[in-house]
Design a protein around this motif. Structure first.
Motif, mmCIF file in Angstrom:
data_model
loop_
_atom_site.group_PDB
_atom_site.id
_atom_site.type_symbol
_atom_site.label_atom_id
_atom_site.label_comp_id
_atom_site.label_asym_id
_atom_site.label_seq_id
_atom_site.Cartn_x
_atom_site.Cartn_y
_atom_site.Cartn_z
ATOM 1 N N ALA A 133 0.833 -1.205 0.000
ATOM 2 C CA ALA A 133 0.000 0.000 0.000
ATOM 3 C C ALA A 133 0.868 1.256 0.000
ATOM 4 N N GLY A 134 1.940 1.226 0.787
ATOM 5 C CA GLY A 134 2.835 2.382 0.842
ATOM 6 C C GLY A 134 3.517 2.634 -0.487
ATOM 7 N N THR A 135 3.931 1.560 -1.161
ATOM 8 C CA THR A 135 4.587 1.708 -2.459
ATOM 9 C C THR A 135 3.655 2.356 -3.475
ATOM 10 N N LEU A 136 2.417 1.859 -3.535
ATOM 11 C CA LEU A 136 1.453 2.398 -4.494
ATOM 12 C C LEU A 136 1.022 3.823 -4.127
ATOM 13 N N GLY A 137 0.695 4.011 -2.834
ATOM 14 C CA GLY A 137 0.201 5.316 -2.402
ATOM 15 C C GLY A 137 1.258 6.404 -2.467
ATOM 16 N N ILE A 138 2.398 6.153 -1.845
ATOM 17 C CA ILE A 138 3.474 7.151 -1.839
ATOM 18 C C ILE A 138 4.011 7.354 -3.251
ATOM 19 N N GLY A 139 4.136 6.232 -3.989
ATOM 20 C CA GLY A 139 4.633 6.335 -5.357
ATOM 21 C C GLY A 139 3.743 7.201 -6.226
ATOM 22 N N TRP A 140 2.424 7.036 -6.082
ATOM 23 C CA TRP A 140 1.474 7.845 -6.863
ATOM 24 C C TRP A 140 1.589 9.319 -6.489
#
Length: 206
Positions: free
Chosen positions: A107-114
Protein backbone atom coordinates in the motif's frame (compact mmCIF):
# COMPACT_ATOMS: atom_id res chain seq x y z
CA UNK A 1 41.39 7.91 -10.35
CA UNK A 2 42.07 11.65 -10.17
CA UNK A 3 38.39 12.34 -10.95
CA UNK A 4 37.32 10.00 -8.15
CA UNK A 5 39.61 11.75 -5.63
CA UNK A 6 38.36 15.14 -6.79
CA UNK A 7 34.74 14.02 -6.32
CA UNK A 8 35.53 12.83 -2.80
CA UNK A 9 37.10 16.17 -1.93
CA UNK A 10 34.04 18.00 -3.23
CA UNK A 11 31.65 16.07 -0.99
CA UNK A 12 30.17 18.11 1.85
CA UNK A 13 30.84 17.42 5.50
CA UNK A 14 27.19 16.56 6.17
CA UNK A 15 27.45 13.57 3.80
CA UNK A 16 30.43 12.24 5.74
CA UNK A 17 28.70 12.95 9.05
CA UNK A 18 25.60 11.05 7.92
CA UNK A 19 27.79 8.14 6.87
CA UNK A 20 29.68 7.89 10.17
CA UNK A 21 26.67 8.29 12.47
CA UNK A 22 24.69 5.78 10.41
CA UNK A 23 27.40 3.14 10.56
CA UNK A 24 27.86 3.57 14.31
CA UNK A 25 24.09 3.45 14.85
CA UNK A 26 23.60 0.21 12.92
CA UNK A 27 26.60 -1.44 14.61
CA UNK A 28 25.32 -0.53 18.06
CA UNK A 29 21.82 -1.78 17.18
CA UNK A 30 23.27 -5.14 16.12
CA UNK A 31 24.78 -5.32 19.61
CA UNK A 32 21.45 -4.21 21.16
CA UNK A 33 22.98 -1.04 22.61
CA UNK A 34 20.44 1.66 23.45
CA UNK A 35 22.93 4.38 22.45
CA UNK A 36 22.30 3.33 18.84
CA UNK A 37 19.14 5.44 18.77
CA UNK A 38 21.02 8.68 19.43
CA UNK A 39 23.27 8.02 16.44
CA UNK A 40 20.25 7.07 14.34
CA UNK A 41 18.62 10.42 15.10
CA UNK A 42 21.79 12.30 14.10
CA UNK A 43 21.97 10.27 10.88
CA UNK A 44 18.30 10.80 10.02
CA UNK A 45 18.49 14.55 10.56
CA UNK A 46 21.48 14.67 8.21
CA UNK A 47 19.68 12.66 5.56
CA UNK A 48 16.64 14.94 5.69
CA UNK A 49 18.87 17.58 4.19
CA UNK A 50 20.69 15.23 1.79
CA UNK A 51 17.55 13.60 0.40
CA UNK A 52 15.74 16.87 -0.34
CA UNK A 53 18.93 18.22 -1.87
CA UNK A 54 19.02 15.29 -4.29
CA UNK A 55 15.29 15.20 -5.04
CA UNK A 56 14.40 11.94 -3.26
CA UNK A 57 11.36 13.30 -1.48
CA UNK A 58 10.01 10.02 -0.12
CA UNK A 59 13.42 9.34 1.37
CA UNK A 60 13.40 12.79 2.95
CA UNK A 61 9.92 12.34 4.37
CA UNK A 62 10.91 8.92 5.64
CA UNK A 63 13.82 10.38 7.60
CA UNK A 64 11.58 13.04 9.16
CA UNK A 65 9.29 10.29 10.45
CA UNK A 66 12.30 8.19 11.44
CA UNK A 67 13.41 10.83 13.93
CA UNK A 68 10.17 10.24 15.83
CA UNK A 69 10.31 6.47 15.40
CA UNK A 70 13.87 6.47 16.70
CA UNK A 71 12.66 8.33 19.77
CA UNK A 72 10.05 5.61 20.27
CA UNK A 73 12.65 2.89 19.84
CA UNK A 74 14.96 4.63 22.31
CA UNK A 75 12.13 4.77 24.84
CA UNK A 76 11.09 1.15 24.21
CA UNK A 77 14.59 -0.25 24.61
CA UNK A 78 15.16 1.59 27.89
CA UNK A 79 12.00 0.36 29.65
CA UNK A 80 12.67 -2.26 32.35
CA UNK A 81 10.43 -5.36 32.51
CA UNK A 82 8.77 -4.09 35.68
CA UNK A 83 7.26 -1.12 33.81
CA UNK A 84 6.22 -2.77 30.56
CA UNK A 85 5.24 -6.17 31.86
CA UNK A 86 7.62 -7.93 29.52
CA UNK A 87 11.12 -7.29 28.27
CA UNK A 88 11.61 -6.60 24.58
CA UNK A 89 13.73 -9.51 23.35
CA UNK A 90 15.07 -10.53 19.96
CA UNK A 91 12.39 -12.64 18.30
CA UNK A 92 10.72 -13.55 15.03
CA UNK A 93 7.82 -11.44 13.86
CA UNK A 94 4.48 -13.23 14.44
CA UNK A 95 3.02 -14.75 11.25
CA UNK A 96 -0.02 -12.46 11.39
CA UNK A 97 2.20 -9.41 11.57
CA UNK A 98 4.17 -10.52 8.51
CA UNK A 99 1.08 -10.40 6.32
CA UNK A 100 0.11 -7.04 7.76
CA UNK A 101 3.57 -5.63 7.12
CA UNK A 102 3.60 -7.03 3.57
CA UNK A 103 0.26 -5.35 2.83
CA UNK A 104 1.48 -2.11 4.39
CA UNK A 105 4.58 -2.15 2.15
CA UNK A 106 2.44 -2.77 -0.94
CA UNK A 107 0.00 0.00 0.00
CA UNK A 108 2.83 2.38 0.84
CA UNK A 109 4.59 1.71 -2.46
CA UNK A 110 1.45 2.40 -4.49
CA UNK A 111 0.20 5.32 -2.40
CA UNK A 112 3.47 7.15 -1.84
CA UNK A 113 4.63 6.34 -5.36
CA UNK A 114 1.47 7.84 -6.86
CA UNK A 115 1.81 10.98 -4.76
CA UNK A 116 5.45 11.42 -5.77
CA UNK A 117 4.73 10.74 -9.43
CA UNK A 118 1.92 13.30 -9.42
CA UNK A 119 4.35 16.07 -8.43
CA UNK A 120 6.29 15.63 -11.64
CA UNK A 121 9.51 16.42 -9.78
CA UNK A 122 10.42 13.26 -7.87
CA UNK A 123 12.93 10.86 -9.35
CA UNK A 124 12.06 7.15 -9.69
CA UNK A 125 8.95 7.68 -7.54
CA UNK A 126 7.78 4.08 -7.19
CA UNK A 127 11.24 2.70 -6.46
CA UNK A 128 11.73 5.49 -3.94
CA UNK A 129 8.34 4.69 -2.39
CA UNK A 130 9.08 0.94 -2.25
CA UNK A 131 12.43 1.47 -0.53
CA UNK A 132 10.82 3.94 1.84
CA UNK A 133 8.01 1.54 2.74
CA UNK A 134 10.49 -1.27 3.40
CA UNK A 135 12.53 1.05 5.59
CA UNK A 136 9.44 2.02 7.60
CA UNK A 137 8.75 -1.68 8.17
CA UNK A 138 12.37 -2.24 9.14
CA UNK A 139 12.42 0.63 11.63
CA UNK A 140 9.21 -0.53 13.29
CA UNK A 141 10.47 -4.13 13.46
CA UNK A 142 13.78 -2.94 14.92
CA UNK A 143 11.97 -1.04 17.68
CA UNK A 144 10.29 -4.35 18.60
CA UNK A 145 13.54 -6.32 18.12
CA UNK A 146 12.02 -8.54 15.43
CA UNK A 147 14.81 -10.22 13.49
CA UNK A 148 13.01 -9.59 10.18
CA UNK A 149 14.00 -5.94 10.45
CA UNK A 150 17.37 -6.88 8.94
CA UNK A 151 15.75 -8.34 5.83
CA UNK A 152 13.70 -5.19 5.30
CA UNK A 153 16.80 -3.05 5.76
CA UNK A 154 18.72 -5.07 3.18
CA UNK A 155 15.99 -4.65 0.56
CA UNK A 156 15.63 -0.92 1.21
CA UNK A 157 19.38 -0.31 1.35
CA UNK A 158 19.94 -2.10 -1.98
CA UNK A 159 17.53 0.27 -3.72
CA UNK A 160 19.07 3.39 -2.21
CA UNK A 161 22.56 2.05 -2.89
CA UNK A 162 21.71 2.06 -6.60
CA UNK A 163 20.30 5.59 -6.34
CA UNK A 164 23.39 7.01 -4.69
CA UNK A 165 25.75 5.06 -6.94
CA UNK A 166 24.09 6.56 -10.03
CA UNK A 167 24.43 10.04 -8.48
CA UNK A 168 28.05 9.34 -7.46
CA UNK A 169 27.44 10.33 -3.85
CA UNK A 170 30.32 8.17 -2.69
CA UNK A 171 29.99 8.54 1.10
CA UNK A 172 26.37 7.36 0.84
CA UNK A 173 27.44 4.51 -1.47
CA UNK A 174 29.95 3.45 1.17
CA UNK A 175 27.41 3.96 3.94
CA UNK A 176 24.71 1.81 2.37
CA UNK A 177 27.22 -0.87 1.43
CA UNK A 178 28.28 -1.03 5.07
CA UNK A 179 24.60 -0.96 6.10
CA UNK A 180 23.97 -4.10 4.04
CA UNK A 181 27.00 -5.85 5.51
CA UNK A 182 25.96 -4.91 9.05
CA UNK A 183 22.37 -5.99 8.36
CA UNK A 184 23.67 -9.43 7.33
CA UNK A 185 25.73 -9.52 10.51
CA UNK A 186 22.69 -8.45 12.52
CA UNK A 187 20.59 -11.22 11.02
CA UNK A 188 23.18 -13.87 11.85
CA UNK A 189 23.83 -12.64 15.39
CA UNK A 190 20.15 -12.24 16.25
CA UNK A 191 19.35 -15.63 14.73
CA UNK A 192 22.00 -17.17 16.98
CA UNK A 193 20.46 -15.43 20.02
CA UNK A 194 17.01 -16.79 19.19
CA UNK A 195 18.41 -20.29 18.78
CA UNK A 196 20.35 -20.05 22.04
CA UNK A 197 17.27 -18.87 23.95
CA UNK A 198 15.15 -21.67 22.44
CA UNK A 199 17.80 -24.23 23.39
CA UNK A 200 17.98 -22.88 26.95
CA UNK A 201 14.19 -22.95 27.24
CA UNK A 202 14.08 -26.55 26.01
CA UNK A 203 16.67 -27.59 28.56
CA UNK A 204 14.79 -25.82 31.33
CA UNK A 205 11.50 -27.53 30.42
CA UNK A 206 13.14 -30.96 30.19
Amino acid sequence: MDDFVAQLRAISLIDWFAMLTGIVGVYLSVKEKTLAWMFFILCYVSYIYISFREGYYAFGGMNIVFVGVAGYGWYKWTQPPSETGDEVQVSHMPAKRRWQVALAIAAGTLGIGWLLASTGEARLPYFDAFATSCAFAAQWALSRKHIENWLFWIISDLVYLVFFFNDRIWPSVLLFTVFIILALQGWMEWKAKIAARASHSAQTDA
